[in-house]
Scaffold this active site. Structure first.
Site, PDB file in Angstrom:
ATOM      1  N   TRP A   4      44.063  40.050  42.325  1.00  0.00           N
ATOM      2  CA  TRP A   4      45.499  39.570  43.338  1.00  0.00           C
ATOM      3  C   TRP A   4      46.208  41.234  43.218  1.00  0.00           C
ATOM      4  O   TRP A   4      46.478  41.450  44.165  1.00  0.00           O
ATOM      5  CB  TRP A   4      46.003  38.814  42.891  1.00  0.00           C
ATOM      6  CG  TRP A   4      47.804  38.520  43.279  1.00  0.00           C
ATOM      7  CD1 TRP A   4      48.882  38.398  42.837  1.00  0.00           C
ATOM      8  CD2 TRP A   4      47.354  37.632  44.352  1.00  0.00           C
ATOM      9  NE1 TRP A   4      49.379  37.548  43.787  1.00  0.00           N
ATOM     10  CE2 TRP A   4      49.334  36.987  44.680  1.00  0.00           C
ATOM     11  CE3 TRP A   4      46.534  37.888  45.296  1.00  0.00           C
ATOM     12  CZ2 TRP A   4      49.550  36.881  46.129  1.00  0.00           C
ATOM     13  CZ3 TRP A   4      47.163  37.465  46.249  1.00  0.00           C
ATOM     14  CH2 TRP A   4      48.455  36.935  46.971  1.00  0.00           C
TER      15      TRP A   4
ATOM     16  N   GLY B 158      53.435  31.292  45.349  1.00  0.00           N
ATOM     17  CA  GLY B 158      52.774  30.402  45.839  1.00  0.00           C
ATOM     18  C   GLY B 158      51.181  30.131  46.110  1.00  0.00           C
ATOM     19  O   GLY B 158      50.732  30.586  45.079  1.00  0.00           O
TER      20      GLY B 158
ATOM     21  N   SER C 225      48.379  30.396  46.497  1.00  0.00           N
ATOM     22  CA  SER C 225      47.095  32.146  47.463  1.00  0.00           C
ATOM     23  C   SER C 225      45.986  32.023  46.475  1.00  0.00           C
ATOM     24  O   SER C 225      46.420  32.438  44.994  1.00  0.00           O
ATOM     25  CB  SER C 225      47.933  33.543  47.753  1.00  0.00           C
ATOM     26  OG  SER C 225      48.624  33.692  45.995  1.00  0.00           O
TER      27      SER C 225
ATOM     28  N   ALA D 194      43.530  35.544  45.723  1.00  0.00           N
ATOM     29  CA  ALA D 194      43.345  37.216  46.207  1.00  0.00           C
ATOM     30  C   ALA D 194      41.877  36.818  47.320  1.00  0.00           C
ATOM     31  O   ALA D 194      41.555  37.375  48.481  1.00  0.00           O
ATOM     32  CB  ALA D 194      42.624  37.298  45.452  1.00  0.00           C
TER      33      ALA D 194
ATOM     34  N   LYS E  61      51.989  25.062  37.038  1.00  0.00           N
ATOM     35  CA  LYS E  61      50.776  24.179  37.573  1.00  0.00           C
ATOM     36  C   LYS E  61      49.380  24.928  37.059  1.00  0.00           C
ATOM     37  O   LYS E  61      48.685  23.855  37.165  1.00  0.00           O
ATOM     38  CB  LYS E  61      51.028  24.270  39.383  1.00  0.00           C
ATOM     39  CG  LYS E  61      51.203  26.197  39.528  1.00  0.00           C
ATOM     40  CD  LYS E  61      50.044  27.011  39.847  1.00  0.00           C
ATOM     41  CE  LYS E  61      50.250  28.703  39.632  1.00  0.00           C
ATOM     42  NZ  LYS E  61      48.519  28.901  40.136  1.00  0.00           N
TER      43      LYS E  61
ATOM     44  N   ARG F 197      40.719  29.970  38.677  1.00  0.00           N
ATOM     45  CA  ARG F 197      40.245  30.553  36.864  1.00  0.00           C
ATOM     46  C   ARG F 197      40.678  29.319  36.486  1.00  0.00           C
ATOM     47  O   ARG F 197      39.849  28.799  35.688  1.00  0.00           O
ATOM     48  CB  ARG F 197      41.607  31.755  36.304  1.00  0.00           C
ATOM     49  CG  ARG F 197      40.961  32.986  37.446  1.00  0.00           C
ATOM     50  CD  ARG F 197      41.078  33.627  37.254  1.00  0.00           C
ATOM     51  NE  ARG F 197      41.237  35.360  37.769  1.00  0.00           N
ATOM     52  CZ  ARG F 197      41.625  36.115  37.270  1.00  0.00           C
ATOM     53  NH1 ARG F 197      42.276  36.362  35.939  1.00  0.00           N
ATOM     54  NH2 ARG F 197      42.135  37.720  38.560  1.00  0.00           N
TER      55      ARG F 197
ATOM     56  N   VAL G  24      41.899  36.651  32.461  1.00  0.00           N
ATOM     57  CA  VAL G  24      42.568  35.464  32.142  1.00  0.00           C
ATOM     58  C   VAL G  24      42.225  34.710  33.146  1.00  0.00           C
ATOM     59  O   VAL G  24      42.754  34.008  34.331  1.00  0.00           O
ATOM     60  CB  VAL G  24      43.896  36.868  32.206  1.00  0.00           C
ATOM     61  CG1 VAL G  24      44.724  35.488  31.356  1.00  0.00           C
ATOM     62  CG2 VAL G  24      43.435  37.810  31.641  1.00  0.00           C
TER      63      VAL G  24
ATOM     64  N   GLU H  37      45.382  31.843  32.541  1.00  0.00           N
ATOM     65  CA  GLU H  37      46.837  31.705  32.052  1.00  0.00           C
ATOM     66  C   GLU H  37      46.950  30.297  31.918  1.00  0.00           C
ATOM     67  O   GLU H  37      47.651  30.387  30.436  1.00  0.00           O
ATOM     68  CB  GLU H  37      47.847  32.135  33.211  1.00  0.00           C
ATOM     69  CG  GLU H  37      47.660  34.032  33.890  1.00  0.00           C
ATOM     70  CD  GLU H  37      48.531  34.843  32.900  1.00  0.00           C
ATOM     71  OE1 GLU H  37      49.102  34.424  32.292  1.00  0.00           O
ATOM     72  OE2 GLU H  37      48.454  35.810  32.874  1.00  0.00           O
TER      73      GLU H  37
END
Length: 351
Positions: A13, A145, A147, A149, A200, A264, A288, A290
């Site tokens: 990103w 938002g 998105s 990469a 989310k 991910r 990662v 998250e």
């Protein structure tokens, strides 16, 4: 007029955003803490580990492992590092900004992280504000938002939100990013944008797990919709605007994260649904995830705020208590009936 921008974090990103800003005519330094990664990117003009061999860096993009060089005269500092690294990177930035104080206008701090700090349960803008005092910066903006990469790298049309307590700062950041495939809207609800961005990821792990188990569209739609209800409840309890959760950083980001193989968190959940163990999933991902750490933070927040988050609790049980996924799904479905919208519940009302 070109703007000097420092992008901190050379993952997928960070690299794509740095490339986009360079395309837009700005003077951009992309910083990585890893000198070997920087040397490879300079030699190949790619970031193949994160973005594949097809993606090429803009010739004018400067990649560096020297944080002081990246921050020198930067009008905007964009943090695009994992949530668990935000504080440590900000602490490295602080003395450099202190040394630069008085040399010009203070920089705008922007972050694109999607998580909550473990231990403190702070949102990322709160972490940054705690480390970087007001006299060193103009303010903080969050961009978030729907998105991935990989899509932005191929110039797929993408829309995000730029949120700040200071609308003028959000508008400045909006102008930096806007082009014919990347559009930003402004918002002043920083709490809602950051909570939507973080939580989310938890729901996306659940969506991936359902896919891995072979559940159909009905089940996935139910999870996403009721997951959004949980996100909204905790966000509003914290002071967010309810409408934010039907915007780009709420339902928009939830949709893309819960349905895309680029996610991910979705991929991690999918692997869990297929029977893999969490340590193996995280090792095989190599990046990662998250939502795993955010699940733990959200689980604790729900208890402290007295907010009902049954889906989040179920995912917590799978990740941290080794509960069988099908068992927690059955337990969710066996809960007592309740109205879809409980407007009398205090957690749905703004304080």
């Amino acid at each position: 007029m070109p703007t000097k921008i420092a992008v901190l974090g050379a993952g997928s990103w960070g690299t794509v955003l740095a490339n986009l800003l360079t395309e837009n005519g700005h003077e951009v330094d992309l910083w990585s803490h890893n000198p070997d990664q920087v040397a490879l990117m300079k030699r190949t003009h790619q970031n193949e580990h994160y973005l594949g061999a097809e993606f090429t860096l803009q010739p004018a993009l400067h990649v560096t492992a020297d944080l002081g060089q990246a921050l020198d005269q930067a009008a905007v500092i964009l943090f695009v590092v994992p949530t668990n690294a935000i504080r440590s990177v900000a602490e490295q930035v602080k003395p450099i900004l202190q040394a630069h104080k008085g040399r010009g206008e203070q920089p705008i701090i922007v972050h694109a992280a999607k998580g909550l700090e473990r231990g403190s349960e702070l949102r990322i803008s709160q972490v940054l504000a705690e480390v970087l005092p007001k006299e060193l910066i103009q303010g903080i903006v969050v961009i978030s938002g729907p998105s991935h990469a990989e899509d932005v790298a191929t110039h797929d049309i993408t829309t995000l939100t730029a949120a700040s307590d200071d609308l003028k700062l959000a508008e400045k950041v909006q102008k930096l990013f806007m082009n014919d495939y990347f559009r930003l809207y402004t918002n002043t609800d920083v709490i809602g944008v950051e909570i939507g961005a973080a939580l989310k990821n938890v729901i996306a792990i659940g969506a991936g797990a359902l896919h891995g188990l072979g559940y159909g569209d009905n089940t996935k739609a139910a999870l996403m919709t009721r997951g959004l209800a949980e996100i909204s409840r905790v966000g509003v309890k914290l002071g967010a605007e309810p409408l934010t959760f039907i915007g780009l950083s709420g339902v928009g980001d939830l949709i893309v994260t819960c349905t895309s193989v680029h996610s991910r968190n979705w991929r991690a959940g999918n692997a869990l649904g297929q029977g893999e163990k969490l340590p193996d999933v995280l090792k095989n991902m190599g990046m990662v995830v998250e939502g795993v750490s955010t699940t733990k933070v959200a689980h604790q927040m729900a208890r402290e705020l007295d907010v009902d988050m049954p889906i989040t609790d179920a995912i917590y049980q799978v990740l941290y208590e080794n509960a069988p996924i099908r068992t927690v799904i059955t337990d969710l479905m066996k809960r007592s009936g309740k109205p879809e919208f409980d407007f009398d519940n205090a957690s749905l009302q703004k304080p």
